[in-house]
Design an enzyme around this catalytic site. Structure first.
Site, PDB file in Angstrom:
ATOM      1  N   GLY A  95       0.834  -1.198   0.000  1.00  0.00           N
ATOM      2  CA  GLY A  95       0.000   0.000   0.000  1.00  0.00           C
ATOM      3  C   GLY A  95       0.868   1.246   0.000  1.00  0.00           C
ATOM      4  O   GLY A  95       2.102   1.178  -0.084  1.00  0.00           O
ATOM      5  N   ARG A 109       2.809   4.785   7.373  1.00  0.00           N
ATOM      6  CA  ARG A 109       1.812   5.047   8.417  1.00  0.00           C
ATOM      7  C   ARG A 109       1.798   3.911   9.440  1.00  0.00           C
ATOM      8  O   ARG A 109       1.593   4.122  10.629  1.00  0.00           O
ATOM      9  CB  ARG A 109       0.420   5.211   7.769  1.00  0.00           C
ATOM     10  CG  ARG A 109      -0.718   5.440   8.749  1.00  0.00           C
ATOM     11  CD  ARG A 109      -2.047   5.032   8.147  1.00  0.00           C
ATOM     12  NE  ARG A 109      -1.984   3.728   7.520  1.00  0.00           N
ATOM     13  CZ  ARG A 109      -1.987   2.574   8.186  1.00  0.00           C
ATOM     14  NH1 ARG A 109      -2.059   2.566   9.491  1.00  0.00           N
ATOM     15  NH2 ARG A 109      -1.907   1.428   7.535  1.00  0.00           N
ATOM     16  N   GLY A 110       2.088   2.713   8.961  1.00  0.00           N
ATOM     17  CA  GLY A 110       2.109   1.552   9.848  1.00  0.00           C
ATOM     18  C   GLY A 110       3.487   1.252  10.407  1.00  0.00           C
ATOM     19  O   GLY A 110       3.688   0.190  11.012  1.00  0.00           O
ATOM     20  N   GLU A 116       9.491  -2.739   4.219  1.00  0.00           N
ATOM     21  CA  GLU A 116       8.781  -2.596   2.944  1.00  0.00           C
ATOM     22  C   GLU A 116       9.727  -2.118   1.847  1.00  0.00           C
ATOM     23  O   GLU A 116       9.639  -2.561   0.693  1.00  0.00           O
ATOM     24  CB  GLU A 116       7.609  -1.627   3.110  1.00  0.00           C
ATOM     25  CG  GLU A 116       6.470  -2.226   3.928  1.00  0.00           C
ATOM     26  CD  GLU A 116       5.362  -1.248   4.261  1.00  0.00           C
ATOM     27  OE1 GLU A 116       4.256  -1.703   4.521  1.00  0.00           O
ATOM     28  OE2 GLU A 116       5.615  -0.027   4.279  1.00  0.00           O
TER      29      GLU A 116
HETATM   30  C1  5RP Z   1       2.637   0.696   6.314  1.00  0.00           C
HETATM   31  C2  5RP Z   1       2.359   1.342   5.013  1.00  0.00           C
HETATM   32  C3  5RP Z   1       1.026   1.081   4.408  1.00  0.00           C
HETATM   33  O1  5RP Z   1       1.214   0.344   3.241  1.00  0.00           O
HETATM   34  C4  5RP Z   1       0.340   2.381   4.101  1.00  0.00           C
HETATM   35  O2  5RP Z   1       0.214   3.103   5.307  1.00  0.00           O
HETATM   36  C5  5RP Z   1      -1.057   2.163   3.502  1.00  0.00           C
HETATM   37  O3  5RP Z   1      -1.915   1.554   4.428  1.00  0.00           O
HETATM   38  P1  5RP Z   1      -3.453   1.323   4.119  1.00  0.00           P
HETATM   39  O4  5RP Z   1      -3.527   0.381   2.956  1.00  0.00           O
HETATM   40  O5  5RP Z   1      -4.008   0.739   5.396  1.00  0.00           O
HETATM   41  O6  5RP Z   1      -4.080   2.652   3.806  1.00  0.00           O
HETATM   42  O7  5RP Z   1       3.162   2.028   4.443  1.00  0.00           O
HETATM   43  O8  5RP Z   1       3.874   1.087   6.826  1.00  0.00           O
END
Ligand code: 5RP
Length: 239
Positions: A95, A109-110, A116
Site C-alpha cells: 500500500g 503510516r504503519g 517494505e
Molecule cells: C505501512 C504502510 C502502508 O502500506 C500504508 O500506510 C497504507 O496503508 P493502508 O492500505 O491501510 O491505507 O506504508 O507502513
C-alpha cells in the site's frame, strides 16, 4: 489536486481498497515469490490470494514485511518465507499513503516502511494498491523516519535543521513511543509540500542513525499503481 477524501465515505473507501487488493492478487502467477506489504489494502490482496490458493491450487510463497503481515498471511493460508531464502522476488504488493504523478510514494503510516523498502527493492515488479484519496499532485504528508534509539537525539536535531519539525510517534494502547518490528523509533517529519522528493530521500539517508525514511522515489519504473474505485480499478504506470 489534494486527495479525493471529500468525495468518499468510509464504506466507499473500504470497497475501493477491496477492489484494488483483489485486482493485485489476480496479477500474481503460479510459482511466484510475493512480497507482502503491510496495511488494510494489502489485506484484501492477501484475502484473495488465500482464496486462489484454495480454489485454484495457486502455489506461491509470501515474504511478509511486518508481524502484522505475517499474522494475516497465515490466517489466509499463504505459505511464508523470508528475504534470506528469496533475495529476489517476482512481485511485491504493498500500500501507500500518498502517490504523486512520477510514482514517488510516501509510506510508513504503519511504521513498516524499512522492511517494505527492502522488499520493494528486491522485487522485479511492485504493485501499489491504493484508493483514490492517496493520489496527489505533490507529496505533502508527514514522512516517517525509522531511527536507531542510540542515535535518536542526534537524528532529531538533524531532521529539525532540515525543517522537518520531527515528532516522536507515540503508541496507541501502549504508553510511550512506537517501537518498530526492528526495535527502533519513528520520527514523523512534516516537510510541507515536497517539491524534490528524490533529493529529500537522499538527504535523509545521509544522517547516521536514520535507518530509513518513508519516501520511495527510486522505483517508479517497476511500480504499477492500482487505484481502487467503488466499481473497479484504474491502473497507472510510467509505461
Ligand atoms: C505501512 C504502510 C502502508 O502500506 C500504508 O500506510 C497504507 O496503508 P493502508 O492500505 O491501510 O491505507 O506504508 O507502513
Amino acid at each position: 489536486m489534494k486527495g479525493e477524501e471529500y468525495a468518499m465515505n468510509a464504506a466507499q473507501q473500504v470497497e475501493s481498497k477491496r477492489n484494488a487488493g483483489y485486482r493485485a492478487a489476480e496479477m500474481v502467477e503460479d510459482g511466484m515469490a510475493v512480497g507482502l506489504g503491510t496495511g488494510s489494502t494489502v489485506f484484501f490482496a492477501m484475502e484473495r490470494l488465500g482464496e486462489r490458493i484454495v480454489r485454484d491450487g495457486l502455489h506461491i510463497v509470501g515474504i511478509p514485511t511486518s508481524y502484522q503481515a505475517a499474522i494475516r498471511a497465515r490466517q489466509y493460508g499463504i505459505p511464508l518465507s523470508s528475504l534470506d531464502e528469496h533475495p529476489e522476488l517476482d512481485i511485491a504488493i504493498d500500500g501507500a499513503d500518498q502517490v504523486d504523478p512520477a510514482l514517488n510514494l510516501i509510506k510508513g503510516r504503519g511504521a513498516a516502511h524499512l522492511r517494505e523498502k527492502c522488499v520493494c527493492d528486491a522485487a522485479r515488479k511492485v504493485l501499489i494498491v491504493v484508493d483514490s484519496t492517496k493520489m496527489v499532485d505533490t507529496l505533502d504528508a508527514p514522512v516517517p523516519v525509522e531511527v536507531l534509539p542510540f542515535a535518536s537525539a542526534g537524528v532529531f536535531r538533524r531532521l529539525a535543521l532540515l525543517g522537518a519539525g520531527p515528532v516522536l510517534r507515540e503508541g496507541v494502547k501502549k504508553d510511550g513511543p512506537v517501537v518498530t518490528d526492528n526495535g527502533n523509533l519513528i520520527l514523523d517529519c512534516d516537510f510541507g509540500a515536497i517539491e524534490k522528493p528524490r533529493d529529500l530521500e537522499t538527504e535523509i539517508a545521509t544522517i547516521p542513525g536514520a535507518l530509513e525514511c518513508g519516501l520511495f522515489t527510486a522505483y517508479g519504473e517497476k511500480i504499477t499503481i492500482i487505484v481502487g474505485e467503488e466499481t473497479g480499478c484504474r491502473v497507472v504506470s510510467l509505461h
